[in-house]
Design an enzyme around this catalytic site. Structure first.
Site, short mmCIF file in Angstrom:
data_model
loop_
_atom_site.label_atom_id
_atom_site.label_comp_id
_atom_site.label_asym_id
_atom_site.label_seq_id
_atom_site.Cartn_x
_atom_site.Cartn_y
_atom_site.Cartn_z
CG ASP A 56 -2.05 -1.60 0.94
OD1 ASP A 56 -2.68 -2.66 1.13
OD2 ASP A 56 -0.89 -1.58 0.48
N GLY A 57 -5.09 1.84 1.84
CA GLY A 57 -5.59 2.97 2.62
C GLY A 57 -6.82 2.60 3.42
CG ASP A 155 8.29 21.49 3.29
OD1 ASP A 155 8.42 22.72 3.41
OD2 ASP A 155 8.32 20.91 2.19
CB THR A 166 7.73 0.93 3.04
OG1 THR A 166 6.40 0.59 3.45
CG2 THR A 166 8.70 -0.02 3.72
CB ALA A 167 4.17 5.10 3.65
CE1 TYR A 168 5.74 13.23 2.77
CE2 TYR A 168 4.06 13.45 4.47
CZ TYR A 168 4.90 14.02 3.53
OH TYR A 168 4.90 15.39 3.36
CB SER A 169 9.15 7.71 6.61
OG SER A 169 10.46 7.77 7.12
#
Length: 281
Positions: A56-57, A155, A166-169
């Site tokens: 995915d990246g 931070d 659905t990732a970092y958040s």
């Protein structure tokens, strides 16, 4: 293509397929860093198809590279099948045949346009993040359409598309936006005191982030990669249909994929009830 995953077999198939049809094959420069040079370098032209070999990246990097020309991206999984890949590496020849025949379905994805005032065009398929560098805190002032929401010390701050929600958040406690939701989400990172819950903003809004870094400074990340945007003021706007993924069927709202990857799963009490039901039957 991914800098470390085994892509040789898939690449050999692609080279053979393109040679048989007289289709030029070039390698685009992307922002992953440490990539391998496997075919001749080139640039994106109108009408091109972008192939992303990896996970995915890699697909995210390919989507950003394709954005200036609105080119579709075919994700080819070299490993496990990710949320953005259409086929496994062993099926690449058949996938290319289907694209060649026009037998594919475009999946439109939103992207955040990032304006730091320099005139550069940057796109985020997942998220834009300002994060403190080293010790100390970062103060980020978040406004929506020139209306101040909060000044958060901590931070940093994430601004994410529905895909990026659905990732970092999500890991930082932000809400999940189902695919196709005309909105984006702003999620503070480890806020020190105060009260500023993650904010969902309408698709036509402009989010303005003004950064006041601590002694160590701050970094800007786009889809997980460092970018040399200086700020301190960033304007972000959502473009709902900026990116195009090649798919071969209905994509749904992305919720099934969350469950398959165990990012979302049921309450233990429900699972225990299901297990009891199996034993009874």
């Amino acid at each position: 293509m991914h800098p470390t995953r085994p892509v040789d077999r898939a690449l050999a198939t692609i080279v053979r397929w393109t040679e048989e049809r007289g289709v030029p094959l070039v390698q685009l420069a992307v922002d992953r860093g440490g990539g391998r040079s496997l075919v001749a370098a080139g640039t994106l032209e109108p009408g091109d198809l972008v192939l992303a070999l990896g996970g995915d990246g890699t697909v995210l990097s390919a989507l950003r590279a394709a954005a200036p020309r609105d080119a579709p991206v075919l994700g080819i999984a070299c490993g496990s099948l990710g949320a953005l890949s259409a086929v496994m590496a062993d099926d690449v020849a058949g996938a290319l045949d289907r694209v060649w025949a026009g037998d594919w379905t475009p999946r439109s994805l939103p992207a955040l346009a990032v304006d730091d005032g320099s005139g550069r065009a940057e796109w985020a398929a997942n998220d834009f993040v300002v994060v403190r560098r080293g010790a100390g805190q970062l103060v980020a002032e978040l406004s929506i359409d020139d209306e101040l929401y909060a000044r958060v010390a901590g931070d940093g701050l994430i601004v994410a598309t529905a895909l990026g929600s659905t990732a970092y958040s999500m890991a930082a406690g932000g809400p999940v936006l189902a695919a196709g939701t005309p909105a984006f989400v702003c999620t503070p990172l480890a806020m020190h005191g105060g009260s500023a819950p993650p904010l969902v903003a309408a698709a036509d809004a402009t989010a303005t982030v003004v950064v006041q870094p601590g002694f160590g400074g701050f970094d800007v990340e786009i889809d997980g990669h460092d970018h040399d945007l200086e700020g301190p003021r960033f304007a972000l706007t959502l473009h709902m249909d900026k990116l195009t993924l090649v798919t071969f069927g209905a994509s749904g709202r992305g919720l099934t994929g969350l469950r398959k990857r165990l990012l979302v799963f049921d309450s233990p009490r429900v699972l225990a009830r299901d297990e009891r039901g199996k034993r009874i039957s």
